[in-house]
Design a protein around this motif. Structure first.
Motif, PDB file in Angstrom:
ATOM      1  N   THR A   1       4.272  -9.775  13.241  1.00 45.39           N
ATOM      2  CA  THR A   1       4.262  -8.483  13.939  1.00 45.39           C
ATOM      3  C   THR A   1       4.212  -7.272  12.996  1.00 45.39           C
ATOM      4  O   THR A   1       3.424  -6.349  13.237  1.00 45.39           O
ATOM      5  N   PRO A   2       5.027  -7.226  11.918  1.00 50.24           N
ATOM      6  CA  PRO A   2       4.945  -6.040  11.052  1.00 50.24           C
ATOM      7  C   PRO A   2       3.578  -5.896  10.381  1.00 50.24           C
ATOM      8  O   PRO A   2       3.103  -4.779  10.172  1.00 50.24           O
ATOM      9  N   VAL A   3       2.947  -7.043  10.075  1.00 46.93           N
ATOM     10  CA  VAL A   3       1.602  -6.991   9.461  1.00 46.93           C
ATOM     11  C   VAL A   3       0.621  -6.419  10.477  1.00 46.93           C
ATOM     12  O   VAL A   3      -0.187  -5.529  10.166  1.00 46.93           O
ATOM     13  N   TYR A   4       0.718  -6.906  11.717  1.00 49.52           N
ATOM     14  CA  TYR A   4      -0.202  -6.439  12.761  1.00 49.52           C
ATOM     15  C   TYR A   4      -0.036  -4.929  12.973  1.00 49.52           C
ATOM     16  O   TYR A   4      -1.014  -4.202  13.130  1.00 49.52           O
ATOM     17  N   ALA A   5       1.230  -4.502  12.970  1.00 48.33           N
ATOM     18  CA  ALA A   5       1.492  -3.074  13.234  1.00 48.33           C
ATOM     19  C   ALA A   5       0.858  -2.187  12.164  1.00 48.33           C
ATOM     20  O   ALA A   5       0.519  -1.032  12.434  1.00 48.33           O
ATOM     21  N   LEU A   6       0.714  -2.729  10.954  1.00 45.58           N
ATOM     22  CA  LEU A   6       0.150  -1.916   9.869  1.00 45.58           C
ATOM     23  C   LEU A   6      -1.373  -2.048   9.752  1.00 45.58           C
ATOM     24  O   LEU A   6      -1.972  -1.471   8.844  1.00 45.58           O
ATOM     25  N   THR A   7      -1.983  -2.807  10.653  1.00 48.15           N
ATOM     26  CA  THR A   7      -3.438  -3.025  10.543  1.00 48.15           C
ATOM     27  C   THR A   7      -4.222  -1.717  10.382  1.00 48.15           C
ATOM     28  O   THR A   7      -5.093  -1.632   9.500  1.00 48.15           O
ATOM     29  N   PRO A   8      -3.965  -0.668  11.199  1.00 47.53           N
ATOM     30  CA  PRO A   8      -4.769   0.554  11.019  1.00 47.53           C
ATOM     31  C   PRO A   8      -4.634   1.143   9.610  1.00 47.53           C
ATOM     32  O   PRO A   8      -5.632   1.548   9.009  1.00 47.53           O
TER      33      PRO A   8
ATOM     34  N   PRO B   1     -11.227  -5.564  13.383  1.00 47.49           N
ATOM     35  CA  PRO B   1     -10.029  -6.272  13.815  1.00 47.49           C
ATOM     36  C   PRO B   1      -8.840  -5.320  13.957  1.00 47.49           C
ATOM     37  O   PRO B   1      -8.639  -4.437  13.120  1.00 47.49           O
ATOM     38  N   GLY B   2      -8.081  -5.483  15.031  1.00 44.32           N
ATOM     39  CA  GLY B   2      -6.829  -4.749  15.222  1.00 44.32           C
ATOM     40  C   GLY B   2      -5.736  -5.797  15.409  1.00 44.32           C
ATOM     41  O   GLY B   2      -6.017  -6.883  15.907  1.00 44.32           O
ATOM     42  N   ASN B   3      -4.530  -5.505  15.033  1.00 45.28           N
ATOM     43  CA  ASN B   3      -3.430  -6.476  15.168  1.00 45.28           C
ATOM     44  C   ASN B   3      -3.839  -7.852  14.649  1.00 45.28           C
ATOM     45  O   ASN B   3      -3.965  -8.813  15.413  1.00 45.28           O
ATOM     46  N   CYS B   4      -4.069  -7.902  13.338  1.00 46.90           N
ATOM     47  CA  CYS B   4      -4.523  -9.177  12.763  1.00 46.90           C
ATOM     48  C   CYS B   4      -3.801  -9.463  11.450  1.00 46.90           C
ATOM     49  O   CYS B   4      -3.152  -8.586  10.874  1.00 46.90           O
TER      50      CYS B   4
END
Ligand SMILES: Cc1cc2nc3c(=O)[nH]c(=O)nc-3n(C[C@H](O)[C@H](O)[C@H](O)COP(=O)(O)OP(=O)(O)OC[C@H]3O[C@@H](n4cnc5c(N)ncnc54)[C@H](O)[C@@H]3O)c2cc1C
Length: 412
Positions: A246-253, A198-201
């Motif tokens: 959005t901030p959570v998604y940005a930190l996915t990697p 999963p990316g951006n999740c």
């Protein structure tokens, strides 16, 4: 029967843009094959959440958004970047504007379905044929493709001069992006595919039953998140299973990497990112005069619900009575992330065809004449318009490569 010179498999943004560019370059017989009953399903899903086509930041700042693939994407963006993307939309009668966050959207009066309809009309005018309910099953010999007409169940073989695979990632399977192509590519063409993730999740946090019931879905505005060296700011959403936004998604990697190392990912929440630590401490050191914690937080720091409940959930009880520890926690509250949300829910997919498997034109090294574009390549980018931009840019780049390939393959 259909006998295309170029077969484009997958009617998402990457495939459709490549089809348009090839037809505009004068390539005859461009055909798009799409397994679903309609093209562009995920494109329309993207439209539900704001339809963020690209980003208004200077194109020089775009490259780093594609992380390890910065070098390749700088090349694709130079050929078809945000300016070209907005001009493309304008040529279809869809004007765009840059929102306050820098994201580029179609103007209010233009709905995503309108853009897709105008685009499909343009493709038809250019002579591109679109074959929906046609599923690609695999390869046949050096250049052939096996397809199935999903209405009749009939299987057939095509012998195009070039093929573009633009089959998408592996999330939101109901849109058609089911990732089933990975096994075919590996078994039939020997292409190793980086496992999908999963990316951006959203992420999962093991909240107590009390917290889940009391807080439910609640936004927290203007916060910052940190995971390792990565930080992101904006609005997050507390949910009964964890966090979204959005901030959570940005930190996915970064979160994915931390989880891979074993144990929960150490995500730190800063509830007051604009207040200096010393100032925060000074405000909390004011005498409480019998005020409760929620009153102190609201009066001294303008932090209302659900912050007191969140602190009781995530911080040691004794720390809430110690101004120094409380001040530190307000700017680095540890939220133990136990996992990422399931792949099918993710906005994008990490993994896919490794860049080492394609040449500089995005042609598969193991299968000359077959090109790859869009989300099925192994790259990642944050939300903010970088995903669609990346799909459009790789689609345009692959079209260019295909046109060159056709030139070199001309009979003598
Ligand atoms: C909820 C959500 C919101 C999003 N919002 C945004 C946003 O605002 N901005 C942004 O930039 N991005 C956004 N995205 C991401 C964006 O939609 C994708 O990155 C983009 O659609 C990927 O384009 P693609 O052409 O590579 O693949 P896709 O759009 O996935 O298209 C691939 C196509 O291939 C077809 N296909 C698959 N297998 C076969 C087969 N065997 N035979 C024939 N056809 C096949 C599929 O049916 C599908 O139509 C969002 C995504 C989601 C899920």
């Amino acid at each position: 029967m259909i006998n295309p010179s170029v077969a484009i498999i997958g009617g998402g943004p990457a495939g459709l843009l490549a089809a348009q560019h090839l037809a505009e370059a004068g390539v005859p017989g461009v055909a798009v094959f799409e397994a679903q009953a309609t093209a562009g399903r995920k494109f329309l899903v993207a439209g539900h959440g704001g339809f963020n086509l690209t980003n208004g930041e200077p194109v020089a700042d775009f490259g780093p958004r594609y992380a390890e693939r910065q070098r390749e994407f700088e090349q694709y963006l130079a050929a078809f970047g945000p300016t070209e993307l907005r001009a493309w939309a304008a040529a279809l009668g869809i004007s765009t504007y840059v929102g306050s966050s820098g994201r580029v959207f179609p103007t209010e009066e233009h709905k995503p379905a309108q853009l897709l309809r105008a685009w499909l009309r343009r493709l038809a005018e250019l002579g591109v044929s679109l074959h929906t309910r046609h599923r690609w099953l695999g390869f046949d010999g050096a250049a052939g493709l096996r397809l199935r007409d999903e209405r009749s169940g009939q299987e057939f073989i095509l012998q195009p001069r070039a093929t573009l695979l633009a089959l998408g990632g592996a999330s939101w399977a109901k849109t058609g992006s089911d990732g089933r192509w990975a096994a075919v590519l590996t078994t039939e063409a020997g292409v190793p595919v980086v496992p999908f993730q999963p990316g951006n999740c959203g992420v999962e946090v093991g909240w107590s039953a009390f917290f889940r019931e009391k807080v439910g879905r609640t936004p927290l505005k203007n916060v910052a998140l940190r995971c390792g060296e990565s930080t992101a700011r904006g609005e997050i959403m507390l949910t009964d299973y964890g966090l979204e936004g959005t901030p959570v998604y940005a930190l996915t990697p970064a979160i994915r990497q931390a989880l891979a190392a074993g144990g929960p990912a150490p995500l730190l929440l800063n509830l007051k990112p604009d207040v200096a630590a010393a100032e925060l401490l000074m405000r909390l050191q004011q005498p409480r005069r019998g005020r409760s914690l929620p009153e102190v937080l609201r009066q001294q720091l303008r932090l209302g619900p659900p912050v007191p409940t969140l602190l009781r959930e995530a911080a040691p009880a004794e720390a809430l009575h110690d101004p120094a520890r409380l001040a530190a926690l307000l700017q680095a509250l540890p939220l133990p992330v136990s996992g990422l949300r399931p792949l099918d829910e993710a906005i994008s997919t990490a993994g896919g065809v490794p860049f080492e498997e394609v040449d500089k034109h995005l042609m598969l090294r193991r299968r000359p004449g077959t090109f790859v574009a869009g989300e099925m390549l192994d790259w990642e980018a944050p939300t903010g318009g970088y995903l669609l931009q990346g799909c459009f840019s790789t689609g345009a780049w692959a079209a260019r490569g295909i046109a060159q390939w056709l030139q070199t393959q001309r009979p003598a």
